[in-house]
Structures are given as structure tokens and as C-alpha cells.
Design a protein around this motif. Structure first.
Motif, PDB file in Angstrom:
ATOM      1  N   THR A  13       0.919  -1.289  -0.049  1.00  0.00           N
ATOM      2  CA  THR A  13       0.164  -0.067  -0.032  1.00  0.00           C
ATOM      3  C   THR A  13       0.465   1.510  -0.672  1.00  0.00           C
ATOM      4  OG1 THR A  13      -1.771  -1.170   1.853  1.00  0.00           O
ATOM      5  CG2 THR A  13      -1.688   0.944   1.372  1.00  0.00           C
ATOM      6  N   GLY A  61       2.752   1.447  -3.417  1.00  0.00           N
ATOM      7  CA  GLY A  61       1.550   2.353  -4.583  1.00  0.00           C
ATOM      8  C   GLY A  61       0.986   3.779  -4.005  1.00  0.00           C
ATOM      9  N   ASN A  62       0.987   3.771  -3.079  1.00  0.00           N
ATOM     10  CA  ASN A  62       1.089   5.756  -2.990  1.00  0.00           C
ATOM     11  C   ASN A  62       2.165   6.095  -3.155  1.00  0.00           C
ATOM     12  OD1 ASN A  62      -1.749   4.682  -1.700  1.00  0.00           O
ATOM     13  ND2 ASN A  62      -0.967   4.703   0.048  1.00  0.00           N
ATOM     14  N   ASP A  66       1.588   6.383  -6.525  1.00  0.00           N
ATOM     15  CA  ASP A  66       0.751   7.368  -7.469  1.00  0.00           C
ATOM     16  C   ASP A  66       0.186   8.948  -7.302  1.00  0.00           C
ATOM     17  OD1 ASP A  66      -0.734   5.028  -7.947  1.00  0.00           O
ATOM     18  OD2 ASP A  66      -2.074   5.394  -5.485  1.00  0.00           O
ATOM     19  N   LYS A  67       2.059   9.377  -6.307  1.00  0.00           N
ATOM     20  CA  LYS A  67       2.375  10.578  -6.291  1.00  0.00           C
ATOM     21  C   LYS A  67       3.919  10.996  -7.395  1.00  0.00           C
ATOM     22  CE  LYS A  67       1.262  10.841  -1.124  1.00  0.00           C
ATOM     23  NZ  LYS A  67       1.634  10.753   0.551  1.00  0.00           N
ATOM     24  N   ARG A  95       3.351  -1.455 -12.500  1.00  0.00           N
ATOM     25  CA  ARG A  95       3.321   0.172 -13.363  1.00  0.00           C
ATOM     26  C   ARG A  95       3.538   0.989 -13.968  1.00  0.00           C
ATOM     27  NH1 ARG A  95       1.706   3.230  -9.039  1.00  0.00           N
ATOM     28  NH2 ARG A  95      -0.385   2.456  -7.438  1.00  0.00           N
TER      29      ARG A  95
END
Length: 362
Positions: free
Chosen positions: A229, A232-233, A236-237, A294
Motif C-alpha cells: 500500500t 503504491g501510494n 501514485d504521487k 506499473r
């Protein structure tokens, strides 16, 4: 014109070869795996400097002369005043190195290799309000560094782990700091000037400043179950995952495995936080998995910084000192490249392409 000199060949060298496609590093004809398995800092330094100094150096004589140089250099620690100690450790180390005379011979080279190993532990202790510890010239470079840092004799496993690190990062092709060293050497300014220029390049965050943030990342993740998690965050940023990806390597950085293996004897003897190692391995696995999903078109794997952070933390170095420790290991490579360049006797003078305004026509 190639921005950043990408793929431009600027030198021929016998010192190291980096094969990014195969994930292979060769230092003076020896693969990194073989070198780390069967070498010490002193033996690797002898290998890199072979034929580049006015006099021949063997491992025994280099070990002895390094010990003598460390003992002699220690008097310069007195120059570490409040202004110097207010600097980041690598800058403080650079300021003390700038006191040393320039030149091209073996005494200058050995003094520079010894000086960084003395100055960084001394600065770190002084910044914490502790008295610096004088070198023990009977010890090896790695053992003496650890004793000067921690105030206690290191174990054999600790000494071997630091040796493995210093050997692993001793040279790595024509990177930014090594190129800086060769540029200065081509002017015949001297080895001290070359090493100071190289450290100045190394301290930039795009070159030698990433191992510390690896620990920041591990601290933020905290538990293995949080890794997927958190990573992944971060992606994402648009954030970079510290310790993954490299400008040259398209596959796994071979230095990462060398340093991961260097931790094993410390783990087996209970000299490292096993929970910390387990967390790092969990983060490594999660990061490789999420990066593959990703960014399938980008070859992003573990680089040297990931396990560097864990190893140096285990040995007692604070994360703000990691760039300085890197400089200690790389100094012999900078010196070897500087000498190789100086012996060629060619001033490095590339051209630039002018893209500014032209004078107005009369």
C-alpha cells in the motif's frame, strides 16, 4: 550534441567496465563477485593503482603505509572548529581534506585515502559532543574506521562487511564524480584537487545522495504488511522509490547482491537487527512486483543504494554520513582515474554549441 554527454565516449580506461545490459561490473579484469569474495580494501586499492604510481605498491606495504598515514593525519582533526562542524558530514570532511597539500606521487595518494577514513569518524563524534578517537595504525583501514567511529574494536564480521562495501563501490566507470576527477587531473592540478572536485560532484543528490532516504522509506513503511500500500501510494504521487532503478543498469545492479550477501554473516551471528533485514527484503519484493506491474516498459530493479543503507546503518554510521562513507570507498578509484588521465597528458576541453542571440546586423 548529446545532452548530458549520453553515450559519448570521453576516455579509454583499464580500470573498470560497467555492462548495464548484462548487469556486470569488472574492475581491473576481475568480476565484482570474485573481487568481493576474495579481497580487502587494501588489496583492491593495490589492484586499482597498479602501474599508475611512480613506485610499485603491494598489499602489505600499502596496508602499513595507510596505517602510518592515518596516524599522521589525525593531527589535522584539530582544525575541525565550530564552523566546520556545523556543516553536513561530507562537507566537513571535504573542508578538512582541503588542508592537505597537492601533488601526484604515492605519498599524496596514500595520504588522501587515509585522510577521508580519519576525518569522517572524527567529525561524526565531534558533532555529537564526543572526543575523536586516534587511529590504530596496526589495524586495517576498515577495522580502524569502525573503531574510530564506535569506540570499540569491531568484530571480524563487521570488518569484513565494511571491506565488502568499500570494495564494491571502489570504482564504477565514468560516472559524474569520476569524470570530474579526470577533468581536474587533465589540468595537472594535483590529486588533492581531483579528489576535492570528485567529492563536490558526489554530494549532489542525483549522484551520491540516495542511500539515506532508503532508511526513511523503511521507517515510514514500518511493517512488511504495509509495503504494498505504501509503495503504491508513493507511485501514485509520482515519487521515486529509493533504492530502485539506475541510469546505466537495465537489469539488477550487481553491487546490490554483493552488499546483500555481506549482511548475511552479521545476520547469522546476531549482529544485525533481523527484523530490519526482514522488512527490507519484504519491501524489496513488494517494490519489484509493483514496479513490474506499473512500469512494464521500464527496467527498474534494486540498485546499490538499497542494501548500502541497511549495511551502513548496521555498522553504526548515521544516515547523514552515508555519502561521506561512499567517498571513502571511491577515493581510490578517483585517484586511479586521475593518474590514468594525467599520464595521458591530454587536457579535457569539449566544445559547446551556442544557442543564444546573435548580434544585430549593422
Amino acid at each position: 550534441m548529446k545532452n548530458g554527454l549520453e553515450d559519448v565516449v570521453a576516455a579509454e580506461t583499464q580500470l573498470s567496465d560497467v555492462d548495464g545490459e548484462a548487469g556486470r561490473l569488472i574492475i581491473r579484469g576481475v568480476s565484482l563477485d570474485d573481487l568481493v569474495a576474495d579481497s580487502t580494501y587494501e588489496r583492491t586499492a593495490t589492484l586499482l593503482l597498479d602501474g599508475l604510481m611512480p613506485e610499485a605498491l603491494d598489499e602489505a606495504s600499502l596496508t602499513r603505509r595507510l596505517g602510518e598515514a592515518r596516524a599522521d593525519i589525525f593531527r589535522h582533526v584539530e582544525a575541525a572548529d565550530a564552523t566546520i562542524l556545523a556543516l553536513p558530514p561530507v562537507d566537513a570532511m571535504r573542508a578538512l581534506l582541503a588542508r592537505l597539500p597537492d601533488g601526484e606521487g604515492s605519498p599524496v595518494a596514500i595520504r588522501l585515502m587515509a585522510a577521508s577514513a580519519v576525518f569522517l569518524p572524527a567529525v561524526l563524534r565531534l558533532q555529537k559532543g564526543r572526543a575523536p578517537i586516534a587511529p590504530d595504525q596496526k589495524l586495517s583501514q576498515s577495522a580502524d574506521m569502525l573503531q574510530m567511529l564506535n569506540g570499540t574494536p569491531p568484530s571480524g564480521e563487521q570488518t569484513s562487511a565494511l571491506d565488502a562495501y568499500l570494495v564494491t563501490i571502489s570504482d564504477h566507470g565514468l560516472n559524474a564524480s569520476t569524470f570530474a576527477s579526470r577533468v581536474i587531473a587533465s589540468t595537472q592540478a594535483g590529486l588533492t584537487s581531483s579528489v576535492l572536485a570528485a567529492i563536490s560532484a558526489l554530494k549532489g543528490p542525483l549522484h551520491g545522495g540516495a542511500p539515506g532516504p532508503v532508511l526513511d522509506m523503511l521507517d515510514a513503511i514500518g511493517q512488511a504488511e504495509n509495503a504494498e500500500t505504501w509503495l503504491g501510494n508513493a507511485l501514485d504521487k509520482g515519487e521515486r522509490l529509493m533504492g530502485f532503478g539506475h541510469r546505466i543498469y537495465r537489469v539488477r545492479d550487481p553491487r546490490a547482491d554483493a552488499l546483500k550477501n555481506a549482511l548475511k554473516p552479521l545476520t547469522a551471528t546476531g549482529q544485525v537487527d533481523s527484523a530490519r533485514v526482514a522488512l527490507a527484503e519484504a519491501v524489496e519484493g513488494a517494490a519489484l512486483s509493483i514496479l513490474k506491474r506499473r512500469k512494464p516498459d521500464r527496467p527498474l530493479d534494486v540498485n546499490v543504494e538499497f542494501y548500502t543503507a541497511l549495511l551502513l546503518e548496521t555498522l553504526g554510521f548515521p544516515r547523514e554520513a552515508f555519502t561521506g562513507v561512499f567517498a571513502i570507498g571511491r577515493t581510490v578509484g578517483w585517484i586511479a582515474h586521475a593518474r590514468e588521465q594525467a599520464l595521458q597528458g591530454r587536457l579535457i576541453r569539449p566544445r559547446s554549441v551556442y544557442v543564444g542571440p546573435l548580434p544585430k546586423a549593422a
